[in-house]
Design an enzyme around this catalytic site. Structure first.
Site, PDB file in Angstrom:
ATOM      1  N   LYS A  33       7.079   1.619   8.319  1.00  0.00           N
ATOM      2  CA  LYS A  33       6.118   1.599   7.615  1.00  0.00           C
ATOM      3  C   LYS A  33       4.782   1.965   8.341  1.00  0.00           C
ATOM      4  O   LYS A  33       4.616   2.176   9.426  1.00  0.00           O
ATOM      5  CB  LYS A  33       5.925   0.200   6.835  1.00  0.00           C
ATOM      6  N   ASP A  44       6.350  -4.171  -1.682  1.00  0.00           N
ATOM      7  CA  ASP A  44       5.776  -3.008  -0.661  1.00  0.00           C
ATOM      8  C   ASP A  44       6.497  -1.863  -0.647  1.00  0.00           C
ATOM      9  O   ASP A  44       8.115  -2.124  -1.028  1.00  0.00           O
ATOM     10  CB  ASP A  44       5.185  -3.296   0.657  1.00  0.00           C
ATOM     11  N   GLY A  45       6.154  -0.589  -0.403  1.00  0.00           N
ATOM     12  CA  GLY A  45       7.005   0.450  -0.104  1.00  0.00           C
ATOM     13  C   GLY A  45       7.384   0.563   1.278  1.00  0.00           C
ATOM     14  O   GLY A  45       7.202  -0.316   2.196  1.00  0.00           O
ATOM     15  N   GLU A  90      -0.245  -4.634   6.427  1.00  0.00           N
ATOM     16  CA  GLU A  90       1.083  -5.216   5.706  1.00  0.00           C
ATOM     17  C   GLU A  90       2.024  -5.730   6.329  1.00  0.00           C
ATOM     18  O   GLU A  90       2.640  -6.788   5.671  1.00  0.00           O
ATOM     19  CB  GLU A  90       1.483  -3.527   5.659  1.00  0.00           C
ATOM     20  N   ASP A  95       8.470   3.831   4.527  1.00  0.00           N
ATOM     21  CA  ASP A  95       8.551   5.179   4.846  1.00  0.00           C
ATOM     22  C   ASP A  95      10.152   5.468   5.237  1.00  0.00           C
ATOM     23  O   ASP A  95      10.808   6.728   4.765  1.00  0.00           O
ATOM     24  CB  ASP A  95       7.806   5.600   5.959  1.00  0.00           C
ATOM     25  N   THR A 142       0.777  -1.351  -0.032  1.00  0.00           N
ATOM     26  CA  THR A 142       0.265  -0.030  -0.007  1.00  0.00           C
ATOM     27  C   THR A 142       0.986   1.273  -0.161  1.00  0.00           C
ATOM     28  O   THR A 142       2.049   1.269   0.642  1.00  0.00           O
ATOM     29  CB  THR A 142      -0.899  -0.166   1.166  1.00  0.00           C
ATOM     30  N   GLY A 143       0.249   2.234  -0.672  1.00  0.00           N
ATOM     31  CA  GLY A 143       1.205   3.590  -0.664  1.00  0.00           C
ATOM     32  C   GLY A 143       1.491   3.972  -2.220  1.00  0.00           C
ATOM     33  O   GLY A 143       1.380   3.329  -3.120  1.00  0.00           O
ATOM     34  N   GLY A 150       3.052   4.852   7.011  1.00  0.00           N
ATOM     35  CA  GLY A 150       2.490   6.112   6.663  1.00  0.00           C
ATOM     36  C   GLY A 150       0.992   6.355   5.805  1.00  0.00           C
ATOM     37  O   GLY A 150       0.364   7.356   6.048  1.00  0.00           O
TER      38      GLY A 150
END
Length: 262
Positions: A102, A89-90, A111, A92, A33-34, A104
């Protein structure tokens, strides 16, 4: 495309584009997500549409699920998948040991469940997310709504004995109301400045009544793919101890990214 994207979006795009090279036909893939993860979902959708890639995606939030369906990815639940081949995934923040902050985007609980139920986790990020010490980005902590103010006070009291630079905990808001996660919980953002011992922090936070999960992802990430605004991509594999560099070209085209908003 290069004329349409800012340098930060170019960095996110090339990291996302490189990450889908790890996805193979028939895989069960965790979808993060993000904003950076959204690029990755679009890249996968392009492979599904143009190359006939057959995968099943397990999204980590309702908005990722909606995007995945929009681009043609088959979506299943984590219970249907039972175990995943790969999660992308991304983050922060990430440090030299590939530990992460993570949350944010407010989806840290799902996640973390998706990432830990995977054979491998790949993080995609722009170069600005790399830090020497975690903590400059506020650490999200998901808490149940009942007694959240008491939980916040207990966390701030706990932080007095921790190796951090700041101790303020703020309730994340959505306009005039508290932000509510997909699981119906609240998020407290801890403004720590620097976390001296993130492993200890993750452990003690999760022992506190009222805390559901925290945004420290420790010893979960296997590979980080770092994008740069000039198209350079750096891939670090912590298990193999390797670092590889490559460069991706941008092509002006009518594709799945035309309506993506950061």
């Amino acid at each position: 495309m290069s004329g349409e994207l800012s340098p930060i979006d170019k960095a996110k795009f090339v990291a996302a584009k490189r990450s889908v090279d790890y996805v193979e036909d028939g895989m069960r893939v965790g979808l993060g997500t993000g904003s950076t993860a959204a690029w990755m979902v679009r890249c996968l959708g392009e492979l599904v549409r143009d190359d006939g890639l057959k995968i099943r995606g397990v999204p980590s939030s309702t908005r990722t699920a909606e995007l995945a369906r929009d681009v043609g990815i088959e979506v299943i639940s984590i219970d249907e998948a039972k175990w995943l081949d790969l999660t992308i995934d991304g983050a922060d923040e990430f440090d030299g040991n590939l530990n992460l902050i993570k949350g944010g985007g407010g989806a840290l609980l799902q996640e973390k469940i998706v990432a830990t139920a995977s054979d491998q986790m790949i993080v995609i990020a722009d170069i600005g997310k790399e830090v020497e010490h975690l903590g400059a980005f506020p650490l999200p902590v998901e808490v149940i709504p009942f007694g959240w103010q008491t939980t916040r006070a207990l966390i701030e009291e706990l932080l007095v004995s921790m190796d951090v630079l700041g101790r303020d905990a703020s309730l994340r808001m959505n306009g005039r109301h508290p932000y509510v996660t997909d699981e119906g919980n609240y998020i407290l953002d801890l403004h720590l400045g620097r976390i001296g011992d993130p492993h200890q922090m993750a452990m003690v936070l999760n022992q506190m009544p009222g805390v559901v999960e925290n945004g420290l992802f420790m010893d979960i990430c296997d590979i980080v793919i770092i994008g740069h605004g000039n198209g350079k991509v750096e891939t670090r594999d912590i298990n193999e101890g390797t670092v590889e560099e490559d460069r991706l070209d941008f092509v002006e085209s009518d594709n799945l990214f035309s309506d993506l908003q950061d």
